[in-house]
Motif scaffolding. Sequence first.
Motif, PDB file in Angstrom:
ATOM      1  N   TYR A  33      55.244  -2.893  -6.784  1.00 39.44           N
ATOM      2  CA  TYR A  33      55.664  -3.945  -7.703  1.00 39.44           C
ATOM      3  C   TYR A  33      55.793  -3.424  -9.132  1.00 39.44           C
ATOM      4  CZ  TYR A  33      55.336  -7.708  -4.278  1.00 39.44           C
ATOM      5  OH  TYR A  33      55.549  -8.519  -3.190  1.00 39.44           O
ATOM      6  N   VAL A  34      54.839  -2.618  -9.563  1.00 42.78           N
ATOM      7  CA  VAL A  34      54.894  -2.069 -10.922  1.00 42.78           C
ATOM      8  C   VAL A  34      56.097  -1.147 -11.078  1.00 42.78           C
ATOM      9  CG1 VAL A  34      53.732  -0.519 -12.567  1.00 42.78           C
ATOM     10  CG2 VAL A  34      52.437  -2.322 -11.412  1.00 42.78           C
ATOM     11  N   ILE A  35      56.322  -0.284 -10.112  1.00 38.68           N
ATOM     12  CA  ILE A  35      57.465   0.633 -10.179  1.00 38.68           C
ATOM     13  C   ILE A  35      58.776  -0.140 -10.186  1.00 38.68           C
ATOM     14  CG2 ILE A  35      58.705   2.444  -8.912  1.00 38.68           C
ATOM     15  CD1 ILE A  35      55.838   3.428  -8.031  1.00 38.68           C
ATOM     16  N   ALA A  36      58.835  -1.212  -9.403  1.00 36.67           N
ATOM     17  CA  ALA A  36      60.052  -2.041  -9.372  1.00 36.67           C
ATOM     18  C   ALA A  36      60.304  -2.713 -10.720  1.00 36.67           C
ATOM     19  CB  ALA A  36      59.941  -3.098  -8.276  1.00 36.67           C
ATOM     20  N   GLY A  37      59.232  -3.027 -11.432  1.00 35.99           N
ATOM     21  CA  GLY A  37      59.359  -3.770 -12.676  1.00 35.99           C
ATOM     22  C   GLY A  37      59.597  -2.928 -13.913  1.00 35.99           C
ATOM     23  N   ALA A  87      52.279   5.427 -17.355  1.00 36.96           N
ATOM     24  CA  ALA A  87      52.783   4.063 -17.596  1.00 36.96           C
ATOM     25  C   ALA A  87      52.370   3.150 -16.446  1.00 36.96           C
ATOM     26  CB  ALA A  87      54.294   4.076 -17.768  1.00 36.96           C
ATOM     27  N   ILE A  88      52.448   3.667 -15.235  1.00 37.58           N
ATOM     28  CA  ILE A  88      52.024   2.897 -14.061  1.00 37.58           C
ATOM     29  C   ILE A  88      50.526   2.624 -14.154  1.00 37.58           C
ATOM     30  CG2 ILE A  88      51.766   2.976 -11.551  1.00 37.58           C
ATOM     31  CD1 ILE A  88      54.322   4.812 -11.572  1.00 37.58           C
ATOM     32  N   LYS A  89      49.777   3.640 -14.491  1.00 36.72           N
ATOM     33  CA  LYS A  89      48.320   3.519 -14.641  1.00 36.72           C
ATOM     34  C   LYS A  89      47.971   2.457 -15.679  1.00 36.72           C
ATOM     35  CE  LYS A  89      44.372   6.549 -15.788  1.00 36.72           C
ATOM     36  NZ  LYS A  89      43.777   5.837 -16.887  1.00 36.72           N
ATOM     37  N   ASP A  90      48.643   2.480 -16.830  1.00 38.87           N
ATOM     38  CA  ASP A  90      48.384   1.499 -17.885  1.00 38.87           C
ATOM     39  C   ASP A  90      48.661   0.072 -17.409  1.00 38.87           C
ATOM     40  OD1 ASP A  90      47.629   3.506 -19.638  1.00 38.87           O
ATOM     41  OD2 ASP A  90      49.554   3.549 -20.713  1.00 38.87           O
ATOM     42  N   GLU A  91      49.763  -0.125 -16.708  1.00 34.19           N
ATOM     43  CA  GLU A  91      50.105  -1.460 -16.205  1.00 34.19           C
ATOM     44  C   GLU A  91      49.044  -1.967 -15.237  1.00 34.19           C
ATOM     45  OE1 GLU A  91      52.700  -3.650 -16.803  1.00 34.19           O
ATOM     46  OE2 GLU A  91      53.289  -2.312 -18.444  1.00 34.19           O
ATOM     47  N   LEU A  92      48.608  -1.108 -14.334  1.00 28.69           N
ATOM     48  CA  LEU A  92      47.597  -1.515 -13.360  1.00 28.69           C
ATOM     49  C   LEU A  92      46.248  -1.772 -14.024  1.00 28.69           C
ATOM     50  CD1 LEU A  92      48.501   0.783 -10.367  1.00 28.69           C
ATOM     51  CD2 LEU A  92      48.792  -1.688 -10.516  1.00 28.69           C
ATOM     52  N   GLU A  93      45.893  -0.966 -15.001  1.00 29.88           N
ATOM     53  CA  GLU A  93      44.635  -1.200 -15.711  1.00 29.88           C
ATOM     54  C   GLU A  93      44.663  -2.529 -16.447  1.00 29.88           C
ATOM     55  OE1 GLU A  93      42.987   3.332 -16.356  1.00 29.88           O
ATOM     56  OE2 GLU A  93      44.105   2.403 -17.990  1.00 29.88           O
ATOM     57  N   ASP A  94      45.805  -2.893 -17.011  1.00 28.01           N
ATOM     58  CA  ASP A  94      45.920  -4.202 -17.655  1.00 28.01           C
ATOM     59  C   ASP A  94      45.723  -5.323 -16.639  1.00 28.01           C
ATOM     60  OD1 ASP A  94      46.386  -3.097 -20.142  1.00 28.01           O
ATOM     61  OD2 ASP A  94      48.560  -3.408 -20.090  1.00 28.01           O
ATOM     62  N   TYR A  95      46.327  -5.158 -15.464  1.00 25.58           N
ATOM     63  CA  TYR A  95      46.230  -6.190 -14.433  1.00 25.58           C
ATOM     64  C   TYR A  95      44.821  -6.265 -13.845  1.00 25.58           C
ATOM     65  CZ  TYR A  95      47.008  -8.694 -10.083  1.00 25.58           C
ATOM     66  OH  TYR A  95      46.927  -9.584  -9.044  1.00 25.58           O
ATOM     67  N   TYR A  96      44.261  -5.113 -13.486  1.00 29.66           N
ATOM     68  CA  TYR A  96      42.936  -5.078 -12.858  1.00 29.66           C
ATOM     69  C   TYR A  96      41.796  -5.262 -13.855  1.00 29.66           C
ATOM     70  CZ  TYR A  96      45.107  -3.108  -8.621  1.00 29.66           C
ATOM     71  OH  TYR A  96      45.861  -2.891  -7.499  1.00 29.66           O
ATOM     72  N   GLU A  97      42.099  -5.073 -15.131  1.00 28.57           N
ATOM     73  CA  GLU A  97      41.087  -5.130 -16.186  1.00 28.57           C
ATOM     74  C   GLU A  97      39.956  -4.133 -15.930  1.00 28.57           C
ATOM     75  OE1 GLU A  97      39.954  -9.232 -16.579  1.00 28.57           O
ATOM     76  OE2 GLU A  97      41.846  -9.744 -17.565  1.00 28.57           O
ATOM     77  N   SER A  98      40.318  -2.999 -15.377  1.00 19.72           N
ATOM     78  CA  SER A  98      39.369  -1.902 -15.183  1.00 19.72           C
ATOM     79  C   SER A  98      40.158  -0.598 -15.066  1.00 19.72           C
ATOM     80  CB  SER A  98      38.512  -2.118 -13.935  1.00 19.72           C
ATOM     81  OG  SER A  98      39.315  -2.099 -12.772  1.00 19.72           O
ATOM     82  N   GLU A  99      39.438   0.498 -15.171  1.00 19.55           N
ATOM     83  CA  GLU A  99      40.080   1.812 -15.157  1.00 19.55           C
ATOM     84  C   GLU A  99      40.589   2.168 -13.763  1.00 19.55           C
ATOM     85  OE1 GLU A  99      39.168   6.492 -16.167  1.00 19.55           O
ATOM     86  OE2 GLU A  99      37.657   4.978 -16.608  1.00 19.55           O
ATOM     87  N   VAL A 100      41.765   2.741 -13.727  1.00 16.77           N
ATOM     88  CA  VAL A 100      42.325   3.311 -12.501  1.00 16.77           C
ATOM     89  C   VAL A 100      42.302   4.818 -12.694  1.00 16.77           C
ATOM     90  CG1 VAL A 100      44.396   3.544 -11.077  1.00 16.77           C
ATOM     91  CG2 VAL A 100      43.815   1.309 -12.083  1.00 16.77           C
ATOM     92  N   ASN A 101      41.508   5.523 -11.893  1.00 18.72           N
ATOM     93  CA  ASN A 101      41.398   6.961 -12.111  1.00 18.72           C
ATOM     94  C   ASN A 101      42.535   7.717 -11.422  1.00 18.72           C
ATOM     95  OD1 ASN A 101      40.568   7.709  -9.419  1.00 18.72           O
ATOM     96  ND2 ASN A 101      38.541   6.929  -9.914  1.00 18.72           N
ATOM     97  N   HIS A 102      42.770   8.912 -11.931  1.00 17.16           N
ATOM     98  CA  HIS A 102      43.861   9.748 -11.429  1.00 17.16           C
ATOM     99  C   HIS A 102      43.699  10.066  -9.953  1.00 17.16           C
ATOM    100  CE1 HIS A 102      45.694  10.628 -15.378  1.00 17.16           C
ATOM    101  NE2 HIS A 102      44.473  10.421 -15.824  1.00 17.16           N
ATOM    102  N   GLY A 103      42.450  10.215  -9.516  1.00 11.84           N
ATOM    103  CA  GLY A 103      42.170  10.536  -8.125  1.00 11.84           C
ATOM    104  C   GLY A 103      42.544   9.426  -7.163  1.00 11.84           C
ATOM    105  N   ARG A 104      42.723   8.238  -7.680  1.00 17.74           N
ATOM    106  CA  ARG A 104      43.186   7.114  -6.866  1.00 17.74           C
ATOM    107  C   ARG A 104      44.697   6.943  -7.005  1.00 17.74           C
ATOM    108  NH1 ARG A 104      41.641   0.721  -7.548  1.00 17.74           N
ATOM    109  NH2 ARG A 104      42.463   0.053  -5.538  1.00 17.74           N
ATOM    110  N   LEU A 105      45.190   7.077  -8.217  1.00 19.41           N
ATOM    111  CA  LEU A 105      46.598   6.807  -8.494  1.00 19.41           C
ATOM    112  C   LEU A 105      47.535   7.789  -7.801  1.00 19.41           C
ATOM    113  CD1 LEU A 105      48.776   5.251 -10.119  1.00 19.41           C
ATOM    114  CD2 LEU A 105      48.414   6.927 -11.947  1.00 19.41           C
ATOM    115  N   TYR A 106      47.383   9.059  -8.086  1.00 21.70           N
ATOM    116  CA  TYR A 106      48.382  10.037  -7.639  1.00 21.70           C
ATOM    117  C   TYR A 106      48.417  10.248  -6.129  1.00 21.70           C
ATOM    118  CZ  TYR A 106      49.380  10.625 -12.512  1.00 21.70           C
ATOM    119  OH  TYR A 106      49.758  10.374 -13.818  1.00 21.70           O
ATOM    120  N   PRO A 107      47.289  10.263  -5.430  1.00 22.22           N
ATOM    121  CA  PRO A 107      47.390  10.355  -3.968  1.00 22.22           C
ATOM    122  C   PRO A 107      48.118   9.152  -3.352  1.00 22.22           C
ATOM    123  CG  PRO A 107      45.191  10.975  -4.670  1.00 22.22           C
ATOM    124  CD  PRO A 107      45.904  10.419  -5.878  1.00 22.22           C
TER     125      PRO A 107
END
Length: 91
Positions: free
Chosen positions: A13-17, A25-45
């Motif tokens: 959804y974020v990539i589509a938007g 940029a994807i990480k920032d959008e998800l952190e805003d939505y989740y209101e918590s940190e999204v670490n690289h080890g979760r995002l990139y895999p």
Amino acid sequence: MHDLTGFQRDLLYVIAGLEEPHGLAIKDELEDYYESEVNHGRLYPNLDTLVEKGLIEKGELDRRTNFYTLTRRGERELDARQDWEAQYVTV
């Protein structure tokens, strides 16, 4: 789409938007939505999994930065998901 995690669907959804977003940029959008940190080890895999499944494509902006776009299959999967959700949720 049934075999994706909720996080992977949120990535789609974020990539589509966004227009060719890079990982941060994807990480920032998800952190805003989740209101918590999204670490690289979760995002990139998870981004790599979506590439492997043929739902997104990864391009290169420069030697250190990749960008992501939905494939046609990814667009069809999102459309199908929205149609399915619409059966059950009306706003």
